[in-house]
Design a protein around this motif. Structure first.
Motif, PDB file in Angstrom:
ATOM      1  N   VAL A  87      -3.305  -6.757  10.281  1.00 54.68           N
ATOM      2  CA  VAL A  87      -4.089  -5.621  10.764  1.00 54.68           C
ATOM      3  C   VAL A  87      -4.946  -6.089  11.938  1.00 54.68           C
ATOM      4  N   HIS A 116     -12.471  -3.408   8.561  1.00 57.00           N
ATOM      5  CA  HIS A 116     -13.337  -3.799   7.453  1.00 57.00           C
ATOM      6  C   HIS A 116     -12.810  -3.259   6.129  1.00 57.00           C
ATOM      7  N   VAL A 117     -12.228  -2.070   6.144  1.00 60.09           N
ATOM      8  CA  VAL A 117     -11.706  -1.481   4.911  1.00 60.09           C
ATOM      9  C   VAL A 117     -10.544  -2.320   4.381  1.00 60.09           C
ATOM     10  N   TYR A 118      -9.648  -2.726   5.275  1.00 57.59           N
ATOM     11  CA  TYR A 118      -8.533  -3.576   4.868  1.00 57.59           C
ATOM     12  C   TYR A 118      -9.035  -4.941   4.407  1.00 57.59           C
ATOM     13  N   GLU A 119     -10.018  -5.503   5.122  1.00 58.61           N
ATOM     14  CA  GLU A 119     -10.589  -6.792   4.726  1.00 58.61           C
ATOM     15  C   GLU A 119     -11.184  -6.714   3.328  1.00 58.61           C
ATOM     16  N   MET A 122     -10.531  -4.603   0.928  1.00 51.79           N
ATOM     17  CA  MET A 122      -9.468  -4.437  -0.064  1.00 51.79           C
ATOM     18  C   MET A 122      -8.842  -5.780  -0.411  1.00 51.79           C
ATOM     19  N   ASP A 178     -11.955   0.485  10.595  1.00 49.85           N
ATOM     20  CA  ASP A 178     -10.934   0.433   9.552  1.00 49.85           C
ATOM     21  C   ASP A 178     -10.545  -0.996   9.194  1.00 49.85           C
ATOM     22  N   LYS A 224     -10.234   3.071  -0.223  1.00 48.23           N
ATOM     23  CA  LYS A 224      -8.818   3.200   0.116  1.00 48.23           C
ATOM     24  C   LYS A 224      -8.603   2.984   1.603  1.00 48.23           C
ATOM     25  N   ALA A 225      -7.747   2.034   1.927  1.00 45.29           N
ATOM     26  CA  ALA A 225      -7.387   1.790   3.316  1.00 45.29           C
ATOM     27  C   ALA A 225      -6.329   2.798   3.750  1.00 45.29           C
TER      28      ALA A 225
END
Length: 358
Positions: free
Chosen positions: A123, A151-154, A156, A149, A206-207
């Motif tokens: 990502v 940060h959201v994946y990180e 998760m 976004d 949720k990513a």
């Protein structure tokens, strides 16, 4: 290394020195700057790269470099961009077994093969100056997302993959396992990791484009891969730092929501027991790497195991999880109970309740 690069005219040697020199050259020649994309496996790597390069440029300015001011302006103005990135792929350290496998399978003797699983997720924050590579033209392009976004994946990945890796490592090692694949073939370990993921899932944002339940199930499949031969000791490294980013935020979310965290308490209890440096057979655990924790962590862990109560646990938690966790009665009570249960019953018996969980 960096200090030797600061005098005017000194040749660059470090990564920061080379990047700074390239930007300074562009300033001299009137060429547009470029993007600095960090692939370091850490949260917020783009911001960290920007801050580090700015500090290097400031040090060059102090040393009298006439281009340092303009380079610093490029860094702070946004003319040079620093996109954050996140990579999710299990890549164990090279072991002798990996070298032997390559030689037996392909007839090639490679002293440093890089072994990785099939799964991969890359990502990248879509924040580039003067264009970017045409990833759209490759078969498996990275996922380009807005900055917020990433940060959201990180988050998760940290909470689900990294957190469960740590939880698995300490409990599995105490249970007598040394490799991830065989550990996950143990129904008690598999069920414990599955239960840990289920306990963490409600705290995960949720990513975009990710089915969290499917991601959870995929993690269990990935961890069970017998061909990766990842060592539990590698996953157990630097727990005093890892748990601050993988488990502490989950605990705080559970506090706020009034949710239980019994599985995580066992994971932290296993970490404390592991960090005494002695396994359940009374043998020394060789190869423990946690320089940030060091002897202080070992001493505190020994104190907790010798007398697991809210006070001894609170002292350790305050040091490595912060006052907010250490002062929460449920945290100290549940973790003290977990340590006591592990000491009295053994980790295998404690994990028996999770056998059969999928």
């Amino acid at each position: 290394l960096v200090e030797a690069e600061l005098p005017v005219g000194a040749p660059p040697k470090s990564a920061w020195g080379v990047i700074y020199a390239a930007l300074a050259m562009r300033v001299r020649r009137g060429i547009k700057p470029f993007t600095v994309m960090s692939c370091d496996n850490m949260p917020g790597n783009g911001s960290l790269a920007q801050r580090t390069l700015f500090e290097f440029a400031s040090a060059k300015a102090m040393a009298g470099d006439i281009f340092a001011g303009e380079v610093s302006e490029l860094i702070t103005s946004g003319a040079v961009t620093f996109p954050s990135t996140m990579v999710d792929r299990i890549t164990p350290a090279t072991e002798q077994s990996h070298k032997d496998f390559i030689e037996q399978k392909f007839g090639i003797r490679d002293n440093w093969p890089v072994v990785a699983e099939d799964f991969k997720q890359w990502v990248i924050e879509d924040n580039f100056t003067n264009g970017r590579p045409l990833w759209e033209d490759v078969d498996e392009p990275p996922l380009l997302v807005p900055g917020e976004d990433v940060h959201v994946y990180e988050s998760m990945k940290l909470r689900l993959l990294n957190g469960s890796h740590s939880a698995m490592s300490y409990a599995s090692y105490l249970a007598g396992h040394r490799l991830v694949g065989p550990a996950m073939a143990d129904p008690k370990i598999f069920g414990f990791v599955a239960s840990f993921l289920d306990e963490v899932l409600p705290t995960v944002m949720k990513a975009p484009g990710v089915d969290l339940d499917a991601y959870r199930n995929k993690l269990l499949d990935r961890f069970s891969n017998p061909h990766i031969e990842d060592t539990l000791l590698r996953l157990a490294e630097d727990g005093s730092q890892k748990l601050q980013t993988t488990m502490r935020p989950v605990l705080l979310d559970h506090f706020s929501a009034g949710q239980e965290f019994r599985v995580m308490s066992i994971a932290i209890g296993a970490w404390i027991r592991f960090m005494t440096g002695i396994d359940e057979q009374g043998e020394a655990i060789h190869g423990v790497k946690d320089p940030a924790g060091g002897e202080k962590l070992k001493e505190l862990a020994i104190n907790v195991v010798a007398d697991p109560n809210e006070v001894t646990v609170g002292i350790l938690l305050k040091e490595y999880f912060g006052e907010e966790v250490a002062s929460h009665p449920a945290a100290t009570t549940l973790i003290a109970k977990a340590v006591k249960d592990i000491s009295d019953q053994g980790i295998t018996q404690v994990l028996e309740r999770y056998a059969g969980k999928r």
